[in-house]
Design an enzyme around this catalytic site. Structure first.
Site, PDB file in Angstrom:
ATOM      1  N   CYS A   1      45.858  34.405  44.964  1.00  0.00           N
ATOM      2  CA  CYS A   1      44.485  34.909  45.111  1.00  0.00           C
ATOM      3  C   CYS A   1      43.848  35.112  43.740  1.00  0.00           C
ATOM      4  O   CYS A   1      44.125  36.092  43.052  1.00  0.00           O
ATOM      5  CB  CYS A   1      44.495  36.217  45.896  1.00  0.00           C
ATOM      6  SG  CYS A   1      42.874  36.978  45.994  1.00  0.00           S
TER       7      CYS A   1
ATOM      8  N   CYS B   1      41.723  38.280  43.388  1.00  0.00           N
ATOM      9  CA  CYS B   1      42.494  39.531  43.320  1.00  0.00           C
ATOM     10  C   CYS B   1      43.150  39.692  41.949  1.00  0.00           C
ATOM     11  O   CYS B   1      43.166  40.785  41.397  1.00  0.00           O
ATOM     12  CB  CYS B   1      43.614  39.567  44.364  1.00  0.00           C
ATOM     13  SG  CYS B   1      43.189  38.930  45.968  1.00  0.00           S
ATOM     14  N   ASP B   2      43.722  38.614  41.425  1.00  0.00           N
ATOM     15  CA  ASP B   2      44.600  38.740  40.251  1.00  0.00           C
ATOM     16  C   ASP B   2      44.060  38.080  38.986  1.00  0.00           C
ATOM     17  O   ASP B   2      44.675  38.198  37.922  1.00  0.00           O
ATOM     18  CB  ASP B   2      45.974  38.106  40.580  1.00  0.00           C
ATOM     19  CG  ASP B   2      46.650  38.815  41.751  1.00  0.00           C
ATOM     20  OD1 ASP B   2      46.425  40.026  41.913  1.00  0.00           O
ATOM     21  OD2 ASP B   2      47.374  38.148  42.501  1.00  0.00           O
TER      22      ASP B   2
END
Ligand code: NAP
Length: 298
Positions: free
Chosen positions: A130, A133-134
């Site tokens: 992701c 997200c990261d």
């Protein structure tokens, strides 16, 4: 006893909830992770009719608000099994048991893994599924995105704004992603493409440091700080027995979203279908609920 239990809080599930609530039916949505589903990861959505451009996170948040305002109830729990009863279904989660006259399974899919040495060990230590997200962990560093579909290009586009250098590694020369998206990413000056390439092994003890590649038959080592895998999705429908699945594990449902069990419907990416898009997920949600309303006595 709820009228509807919707399993899954992504686009298909939340669309189902909007339709069920607007029909004045009591509706519980059960989601095991975060409401919003996989579209949350998309930096921009530009192919949903009527919306010129929106971030995936905003799209998901608006859809959640819409379902909440319509009256849906939400629980963050993991469904462990469903038990069809006489005229209703019991849904068993890690925290309780809930009954509903109709159940819509909208459980989506999971990220596929590459299945190479080092991948499982380095998840969270350089390996991610992701970008949104990261990605921030890789500010001014070098990352690779593996895949050639829309998800890979979305990830590359987002990461190009965070990382100093982004490699897109794809096993073929042609990309599955939409041509306009491909052109946009190709125009970015910190994105490089490595095609006809397979990742064969991940290098790094505690953190990912490099990828071993097979590029058109020749071995190569590529130094990277992060690798984002975007090679598609796979279903995780095993817990929904006795719901029938196809050979790939997708729920077999007809065009009205009916499964093999009366009162249980399937919507969105978890079901066997040819086009998996936001539009088709939302459409399935509407169809599943309308079918239930027409078939069942509430
Ligand atoms: P996808 O379209 O199925 O693409 C998967 C990509 O990964 C393909 O390029 C495929 O290569 C490659 N791949 C598959 N297995 C692999 C393996 N074992 N090793 C290396 N490469 C592998 O999946 P997706 O990109 O996740 O998209 C899923 C659906 O969501 C699609 O319908 C997509 O259009 C949609 N989506 C839309 C947006 C949007 O912004 N509108 C964003 C993300 C996703 P081959 O091409 O060689 O098969």
């Amino acid at each position: 006893m709820y009228d509807f239990i919707i399993i899954g809080g992504g686009t298909a599930g939340l669309s189902s909830a909007v339709y069920a609530c607007r029909a004045n039916k009591s509706t519980l949505v059960i989601e095991r992770e975060a409401f919003g589903g996989q579209i949350v990861d998309a930096p921009t959505v530009e192919n949903y009719p009527g919306i010129v451009s929106i971030s995936g996170a905003q799209f998901a948040s608006d859809l959640f608000d819409q379902a909440e305002r319509a009256g849906a109830e939400f629980k963050c729990e993991t469904v462990q099994k469903i038990i069809p009863q006489n005229g209703y279904t019991t849904v068993v989660t890690d925290e309780g048991k809930y009954d509903a006259k109709a159940v819509v399974i909208a459980a989506g899919c999971e990220h596929k893994r590459l299945g190479v040495v080092g991948e499982d060990r380095l998840i969270g230590s350089g390996v991610s599924y992701c970008a949104l997200c990261d990605g921030a962990f890789f500010k001014d560093r070098t990352v690779a995105v593996v895949g050639g579909g829309n998800a890979a290009f979305s990830a590359a586009s987002y990461l190009a704004g965070v990382a100093s250098l982004v490699y897109v590694i794809h096993r073929r020369n042609e990309f599955r992603a939409e041509p306009t998206v491909v052109e946009r990413v190709k125009a970015l000056n910190n994105v490089r493409f490595i095609t006809k390439a397979k990742v064969t092994e991940l290098v790094g003890d505690d953190e990912l440091t490099a990828l071993k590649l097979d590029v058109n038959g020749a071995p190569q080592t590529l130094d990277v700080d992060g690798m984002f895998v975007a090679i598609g999705q796979q279903p995780d429908n095993g817990v929904f027995a006795p719901i029938a699945l196809d050979e790939s594990g997708y729920i077999t449902a007809d065009e009205k979203c009916r499964t093999n069990v009366k009162g249980i419907y399937a919507a969105g990416d978890c079901r066997a279908k040819t086009v998996r898009q936001l539009t088709t997920a939302a459409a399935d949600g509407a169809i599943a609920v309308q079918t239930a309303l027409s078939e069942l006595l509430f």
